[in-house]
Design a protein around this motif. Structure first.
Motif, PDB file in Angstrom:
ATOM      1  N   ASP A  83     -32.964-103.356 -31.561  1.00 50.74           N
ATOM      2  CA  ASP A  83     -33.555-104.014 -30.495  1.00 50.74           C
ATOM      3  C   ASP A  83     -34.250-102.938 -29.468  1.00 50.74           C
ATOM      4  OD1 ASP A  83     -34.547-105.452 -28.738  1.00 50.74           O
ATOM      5  OD2 ASP A  83     -32.821-106.567 -27.987  1.00 50.74           O
ATOM      6  N   VAL A 110     -37.665-105.999 -32.892  1.00 55.59           N
ATOM      7  CA  VAL A 110     -36.409-105.763 -33.841  1.00 55.59           C
ATOM      8  C   VAL A 110     -36.934-105.118 -34.940  1.00 55.59           C
ATOM      9  CG1 VAL A 110     -34.448-106.495 -34.992  1.00 55.59           C
ATOM     10  CG2 VAL A 110     -35.097-107.693 -32.644  1.00 55.59           C
ATOM     11  N   LYS A 141     -31.785-113.156 -29.321  1.00 58.03           N
ATOM     12  CA  LYS A 141     -32.718-112.776 -28.501  1.00 58.03           C
ATOM     13  C   LYS A 141     -33.484-114.183 -28.016  1.00 58.03           C
ATOM     14  CE  LYS A 141     -35.514-109.075 -28.236  1.00 58.03           C
ATOM     15  NZ  LYS A 141     -36.144-108.002 -28.305  1.00 58.03           N
ATOM     16  N   THR A 191     -27.686-107.485 -27.053  1.00 61.26           N
ATOM     17  CA  THR A 191     -28.056-107.273 -28.471  1.00 61.26           C
ATOM     18  C   THR A 191     -27.591-106.070 -29.173  1.00 61.26           C
ATOM     19  OG1 THR A 191     -30.173-106.436 -27.567  1.00 61.26           O
ATOM     20  CG2 THR A 191     -30.055-108.802 -28.412  1.00 61.26           C
TER      21      THR A 191
END
Length: 238
Positions: A107, A169, A33, A45
């Motif tokens: 994520d 996250v 990220k 991700t």
């Protein structure tokens, strides 16, 4: 947005080893990220969901009170248990054999950016799973996790939760008592909440043992529904 979840079954694993593995997956997502932001790239991700059982261990969250652990280092050793201070929310909790521990490392930019919603959906996953066993599980106001007989003198906790999130996250997660040895909970004040009992699925059903894989399958089914996710089981990976 990548809504594929990489399901991993870690088996019985020491807490510290599993924690370090979580950290490596977590950091990998965060690094991607950061790279996307700095370099104006659009790298996908990944998302993970780890299932694990731990040998007997007590963990204390970053806002927890050490006095909620009722045994000293020598007594821990006698009980074959370890202890860690960890970087999740919540107070003290116990993990051990017969407990399903789930670590979703997601994520949330792939789903929704709302930690409160994330926790409520994890609780709902547990509630829907227990409903399949004929149990009416629910939330207890102001107390994260899943309970039975909330608002009565018989209130008891069946699932603890504690998460960490950074840059949307997540890591850490939930611990559902399925065939847990409840005696180990006597060595602490669960989640720092006095006067409330804990329970396990096998105790509630009046059976010696509930198949762990069966419970995991139900959890994943409800997780996929609630998060509108696509699951990638371990055996399907190339």
């Amino acid at each position: 947005m990548n809504k594929i979840i990489d399901i991993q079954e870690l088996g019985l694993k020491e807490y510290k080893e599993a924690w370090e593995y979580q950290e490596s997956l977590f950091q990998g997502i965060v690094d991607t990220k950061i790279k996307n932001r700095r370099e104006d790239t659009d790298l996908e991700t990944p998302n993970y969901f780890l299932f694990v059982e731990h040998p007997h261990v007590y963990t204390l969250g970053k806002s927890g009170d050490m006095s909620n652990l009722l045994v000293d280092e020598k007594q821990l050793a006698e009980k074959g248990a370890s202890f860690y201070k960890v970087n999740r929310g919540g107070d003290i909790t116990y993990h051990g054999p017969g407990q399903i521990v789930g670590y979703p490392i997601l994520d949330l930019d792939n789903f929704f950016t709302d930690i409160h919603k994330y926790l409520r959906l994890l609780e709902e996953m547990i509630i829907l799973t227990l409903a399949e066993y004929g149990l009416k599980a629910e939330r207890s106001p102001g107390e994260t996790g899943v309970w039975l007989d909330v608002g009565t003198p018989f209130a008891r906790k069946i699932c603890a939760m504690g998460v960490r999130a950074s840059r949307w996250v997540t890591m850490h997660g939930f611990a559902l008592n399925v065939n847990a040895d409840l005696g180990y909970f006597d060595n602490m004040i669960p989640c720092g909440i006095r006067g409330k009992a804990v329970t396990s699925l096998n105790v509630e059903l009046g059976v010696k043992k509930v198949p762990m894989d069966e419970v995991k399958s139900k959890l994943l089914k409800h997780f996929a529904y609630l998060f509108e996710a696509e699951l990638q089981p371990q055996e399907e990976k190339v």
